[in-house]
Design a protein around this motif. Sequence first.
Motif, PDB file in Angstrom:
ATOM      1  N   TRP A 164     -18.662   7.726  -1.374  1.00 21.92           N
ATOM      2  CA  TRP A 164     -17.768   7.152  -2.383  1.00 21.92           C
ATOM      3  C   TRP A 164     -18.518   6.946  -3.695  1.00 21.92           C
ATOM      4  O   TRP A 164     -17.952   7.162  -4.778  1.00 21.92           O
ATOM      5  CB  TRP A 164     -17.219   5.814  -1.884  1.00 21.92           C
ATOM      6  CG  TRP A 164     -16.303   5.170  -2.885  1.00 21.92           C
ATOM      7  CD1 TRP A 164     -14.961   5.352  -3.005  1.00 21.92           C
ATOM      8  CD2 TRP A 164     -16.676   4.244  -3.921  1.00 21.92           C
ATOM      9  NE1 TRP A 164     -14.473   4.604  -4.045  1.00 21.92           N
ATOM     10  CE2 TRP A 164     -15.501   3.918  -4.632  1.00 21.92           C
ATOM     11  CE3 TRP A 164     -17.873   3.668  -4.309  1.00 21.92           C
ATOM     12  CZ2 TRP A 164     -15.503   3.032  -5.701  1.00 21.92           C
ATOM     13  CZ3 TRP A 164     -17.884   2.797  -5.382  1.00 21.92           C
ATOM     14  CH2 TRP A 164     -16.703   2.467  -6.058  1.00 21.92           C
ATOM     15  N   CYS A 165     -19.780   6.541  -3.611  1.00 21.68           N
ATOM     16  CA  CYS A 165     -20.583   6.361  -4.833  1.00 21.68           C
ATOM     17  C   CYS A 165     -20.748   7.688  -5.563  1.00 21.68           C
ATOM     18  O   CYS A 165     -20.719   7.741  -6.797  1.00 21.68           O
ATOM     19  CB  CYS A 165     -21.941   5.768  -4.480  1.00 21.68           C
ATOM     20  SG  CYS A 165     -21.891   4.045  -3.980  1.00 21.68           S
ATOM     21  N   ASP A 223     -10.613  -0.207  -0.521  1.00 21.35           N
ATOM     22  CA  ASP A 223     -10.581   0.310   0.848  1.00 21.35           C
ATOM     23  C   ASP A 223     -11.242   1.673   0.967  1.00 21.35           C
ATOM     24  O   ASP A 223     -11.763   2.024   2.029  1.00 21.35           O
ATOM     25  CB  ASP A 223      -9.129   0.388   1.339  1.00 21.35           C
ATOM     26  CG  ASP A 223      -8.477  -0.989   1.406  1.00 21.35           C
ATOM     27  OD1 ASP A 223      -9.227  -1.979   1.582  1.00 21.35           O
ATOM     28  OD2 ASP A 223      -7.241  -1.078   1.262  1.00 21.35           O
ATOM     29  N   ASP A 224     -11.232   2.461  -0.103  1.00 20.24           N
ATOM     30  CA  ASP A 224     -11.762   3.820  -0.021  1.00 20.24           C
ATOM     31  C   ASP A 224     -13.279   3.877   0.015  1.00 20.24           C
ATOM     32  O   ASP A 224     -13.845   4.964   0.150  1.00 20.24           O
ATOM     33  CB  ASP A 224     -11.268   4.651  -1.216  1.00 20.24           C
ATOM     34  CG  ASP A 224      -9.769   4.865  -1.168  1.00 20.24           C
ATOM     35  OD1 ASP A 224      -9.222   4.838  -0.053  1.00 20.24           O
ATOM     36  OD2 ASP A 224      -9.153   5.039  -2.237  1.00 20.24           O
ATOM     37  N   VAL A 225     -13.957   2.730  -0.133  1.00 16.53           N
ATOM     38  CA  VAL A 225     -15.417   2.768  -0.189  1.00 16.53           C
ATOM     39  C   VAL A 225     -15.998   3.228   1.143  1.00 16.53           C
ATOM     40  O   VAL A 225     -16.916   4.056   1.192  1.00 16.53           O
ATOM     41  CB  VAL A 225     -15.972   1.389  -0.585  1.00 16.53           C
ATOM     42  CG1 VAL A 225     -17.495   1.372  -0.494  1.00 16.53           C
ATOM     43  CG2 VAL A 225     -15.544   1.039  -1.998  1.00 16.53           C
ATOM     44  N   VAL A 226     -15.501   2.706   2.245  1.00 14.38           N
ATOM     45  CA  VAL A 226     -16.086   3.015   3.547  1.00 14.38           C
ATOM     46  C   VAL A 226     -15.176   3.877   4.403  1.00 14.38           C
ATOM     47  O   VAL A 226     -15.497   4.161   5.555  1.00 14.38           O
ATOM     48  CB  VAL A 226     -16.432   1.725   4.319  1.00 14.38           C
ATOM     49  CG1 VAL A 226     -17.519   0.972   3.621  1.00 14.38           C
ATOM     50  CG2 VAL A 226     -15.191   0.852   4.487  1.00 14.38           C
ATOM     51  N   MET A 266     -15.695  13.663  -2.040  1.00 15.00           N
ATOM     52  CA  MET A 266     -14.416  13.756  -2.730  1.00 15.00           C
ATOM     53  C   MET A 266     -13.462  12.714  -2.188  1.00 15.00           C
ATOM     54  O   MET A 266     -13.455  12.426  -0.986  1.00 15.00           O
ATOM     55  CB  MET A 266     -13.823  15.155  -2.565  1.00 15.00           C
ATOM     56  CG  MET A 266     -14.653  16.245  -3.235  1.00 15.00           C
ATOM     57  SD  MET A 266     -13.955  17.891  -2.976  1.00 15.00           S
ATOM     58  CE  MET A 266     -14.232  18.092  -1.231  1.00 15.00           C
ATOM     59  N   LEU A 267     -12.652  12.140  -3.047  1.00 17.65           N
ATOM     60  CA  LEU A 267     -11.669  11.150  -2.654  1.00 17.65           C
ATOM     61  C   LEU A 267     -10.514  11.825  -1.917  1.00 17.65           C
ATOM     62  O   LEU A 267     -10.350  13.043  -1.966  1.00 17.65           O
ATOM     63  CB  LEU A 267     -11.154  10.422  -3.901  1.00 17.65           C
ATOM     64  CG  LEU A 267     -12.203   9.573  -4.617  1.00 17.65           C
ATOM     65  CD1 LEU A 267     -11.610   9.056  -5.907  1.00 17.65           C
ATOM     66  CD2 LEU A 267     -12.666   8.428  -3.745  1.00 17.65           C
ATOM     67  N   PRO A 268      -9.683  11.040  -1.178  1.00 12.33           N
ATOM     68  CA  PRO A 268      -8.578  11.632  -0.440  1.00 12.33           C
ATOM     69  C   PRO A 268      -7.623  12.367  -1.372  1.00 12.33           C
ATOM     70  O   PRO A 268      -7.240  11.871  -2.422  1.00 12.33           O
ATOM     71  CB  PRO A 268      -7.900  10.422   0.211  1.00 12.33           C
ATOM     72  CG  PRO A 268      -8.946   9.375   0.248  1.00 12.33           C
ATOM     73  CD  PRO A 268      -9.795   9.613  -0.934  1.00 12.33           C
ATOM     74  N   GLY A 269      -7.205  13.550  -0.952  1.00  8.14           N
ATOM     75  CA  GLY A 269      -6.277  14.336  -1.756  1.00  8.14           C
ATOM     76  C   GLY A 269      -6.908  15.121  -2.864  1.00  8.14           C
ATOM     77  O   GLY A 269      -6.265  15.953  -3.489  1.00  8.14           O
ATOM     78  N   GLU A 270      -8.193  14.885  -3.147  1.00  5.21           N
ATOM     79  CA  GLU A 270      -8.853  15.607  -4.239  1.00  5.21           C
ATOM     80  C   GLU A 270      -9.315  16.963  -3.741  1.00  5.21           C
ATOM     81  O   GLU A 270      -9.929  17.080  -2.677  1.00  5.21           O
ATOM     82  CB  GLU A 270     -10.056  14.805  -4.742  1.00  5.21           C
ATOM     83  CG  GLU A 270     -10.716  15.426  -5.943  1.00  5.21           C
ATOM     84  CD  GLU A 270     -11.897  14.611  -6.405  1.00  5.21           C
ATOM     85  OE1 GLU A 270     -12.560  15.032  -7.357  1.00  5.21           O
ATOM     86  OE2 GLU A 270     -12.142  13.560  -5.811  1.00  5.21           O
TER      87      GLU A 270
END
Length: 880
Positions: free
Chosen positions: A595-596, A789-792, A800-804
């Motif tokens: 995430w970082c 919430d997306d950190v862990v 990559m983030l969800p959907g990216e």
Amino acid sequence: MKEQSAQASRTAIPKELSQRLLKEGILILLIAVCAFLFISLISYDVNDPGWSTSATHQVVHNSGGKVGAFFADILLSFFGYMAYLLPILIIWRAVKIIREKQHALVNPFMLMLRFTGLIVFLLSGASLTAMHFHVSQELLLHGAGGIIGRALSEALYLRFNLLGSTLILLALFCISCSMFTGVSWIKFFENVGRITFAVLRLFAKQSRQVASYSNNKLQARAVKTAELKKAKAERKREPVMISSIVEEVSTEPEIGDIDRIAQVVEKSTANTEKPKRGRTEIDLELPLEITEDAVSEVKEKKSLKDRLLRKDKPSKESTESNPKEKKGDIKGAIKTAPGIGEDDANAPKITPLKTEQKLSDRTEKEKQGDLFPGEVVGVPPLSILTPPDKNQETGYSPESLEAMSRLIELKLKDFGVIAKVKEVCPGPVITRFEIEPAAGVKAAKISNLARDLARSLAVVSVRVVEVISGKTYVGIEIPNENRQMVRLSEVLGSNRYDDAVSPLTLGLGNDIAGEPVIADLAKMPHLLVAGTTGSGKSVGVNAMLASILFKSTPEQVRLILIDPKMLELSIYDGIPHLLTPVVTDMKDAANGLRWCVAEMERRYKLMSKLGVRNIAGYNKKVLDAINADEPILDPIWKPDELSMTPVDEQVQPYLDKLPFIVVVIDEFADMMMIVGKKVEELIARIAQKARAAGIHLILATQRPSVDVITGLIKANVPTRMAFQVSSKIDSRTILDQGGAEQLLGHGDMLYMPPGVSSLIRVHGAFVDDDEVHALVDEWKTRGEPEYIDDVVSGVGEEGMLPGEKPEGGSGDSESDPLFDEAVAFVTETRKASISSVQRKLKVGYNRAANLVEAMEAAGIVTEMGTNGSREVLAPPPPPR
């Protein structure tokens, strides 16, 4: 022979005369031409017809007419403002030629040298002017440096940038100036220094004369007063009323008046107490009007005058006695100790230990109940920390320091090293003896004697510092008999911590002299901490976190804490600075690092859109826009197609400040063991790029081995901090040099700042669990955490983030037409390597990697293990 010499002399005279007339004629001609050029240049008008412009009107504003306007336009167009110096330099050079020898005019080499210097001088000066000065086209059509200056400056700027181009042009400017004018820069600066010293000497002489004049005036006044006293004493004495004398004395009495009053009082008192006998003259008797009140009034006036005369002069008693000895200062004690006096030429210079630091303004205001109302709003007070103990014993006594100095010299001599102790620096934990080795003695020889010296001096360990900055001595650091505890309140209560403006200021502890050591994590920009169990590593990490929490609000700094041991950092759970609850599962920790990476990439995209280079510039631009009531819309926002809100109704958000993000991993060796080598790549990626994005790492481990602190991590984390380790190999793994194996433990550490090869020995600040609990409770009362919430969870392996979707690729590899064929190949051969899929399907590496990762997401194969291999989970296909 006489006739020949006479004829030669007759022919020499006309030759000399002709050369002199030629020189003077050329000089007069040059002066006229240069004066004409200079007048034309200063009266230049851009509207006049010239070389680069044409005008329809017939009026010429230039004082030199059309010819002057033409030549002025040429010079200013080519050289810019440097053209004004051209006629002045030519006239100055011509005058110099006239005053030189006769053959100077026809010396071709010197003429070529002067001419070359003039050309280079004009070109370099025009380039510098064009590079650093800007002028409107209404004044000069081709800029401040002209056509040539602009062309040269642009060519140099493309190759050397501004700083390099400026240095090169300055060097050429100075060299060409010397070539043309013959001026020596060394002599120039010598003359400047000589003039400066002459002015200072004149000023000092005038000061001495003023002081001497004042002293002479005072002496003359004293002599005059003495003569008046003598003349009055010779007169016939009569009874004098004290009250009348007192009335004559003004509010600022003179010396003679006071002496008169004092003389009357003294004689009167002497006559009343013990009259003198055998005097021929009549003694002065106290009249009836003299009372005790009058005498006390006289004494008060005399005391007043003494204070007025001596207010700027120290008393005799104060000059004879040492005030530092009265206060118990260690310097005074050292001077009075036996064998350590000013007369002892062999006695080392002892730098006193700083026993008490000056409290900062913030600490003083906290004591008074006024905690910086407008400056550190929302930050807990330092009063929740335990204050330092002021009654601690301070290391060695002065006698012990002297004895230890002599003992070190004797022991070194026993080992064949002749050295002299020159200076002693007592500290809270260790004392450094700075020795001067004899000529020819190498510092490495003394370093190899560290263990032998420790055994001979009966101490735990001895550390040898081969290089001390700014000195020619070698340092020998010996533990103190009584070790002081460095409290965190002592470090954070100092002015250095209070004056630091960075929200990522870290209070590390005290150096060997007792001074606080303050560092900025933003400049490190990442920190590697290593040390064995019990060396004080976890306490040091807690001290760093407490330093940030006492300095910064959640709007400034956010934290991601990873604690594999579930003991050290879990205490911070619930503070408003956290982006996610304290991570104890190592798989969640790996997701947090991914995430970082994604957040780092997102911030770089934002900064690129806004045209800034770092997070400070980004925050400034966003705040300026908000203050101007013109907030900036998020330039990389995309509508969420999966949201319940229609795409047309979704509102593009505005940009806000970005906080710093600090990722603290208490034991990253355990995380690498569980998750695998992928963590190393994520850490290296963050360490390489995340500085400008405001993301910083603090990595701590108790296993400083090469398989944990790899070369990739060390190359990207320049700032190191080593606590006590077990061997020199571990010390070299952390610091690339030895020394950490000789530390004392309990917070004793070696700190390597960024960009510096020399180590700083720091005694780490101690913060106990009660202080950390109090700090955490204080922050919990000030706000609630806002977790992401997306950190862990929900971050892909590539960060990559969800959907990216990855750039240039597809978001769903299972839709690849070769996916089924790849699954069949993997389940049949039981090999899940990317290279085998790439060879079998004859595709590129990226496509094969996407296929394997899609199989991992579908549960067909496992994650990559520590050795880089995967296991096939799906059963093989049925036989055909």
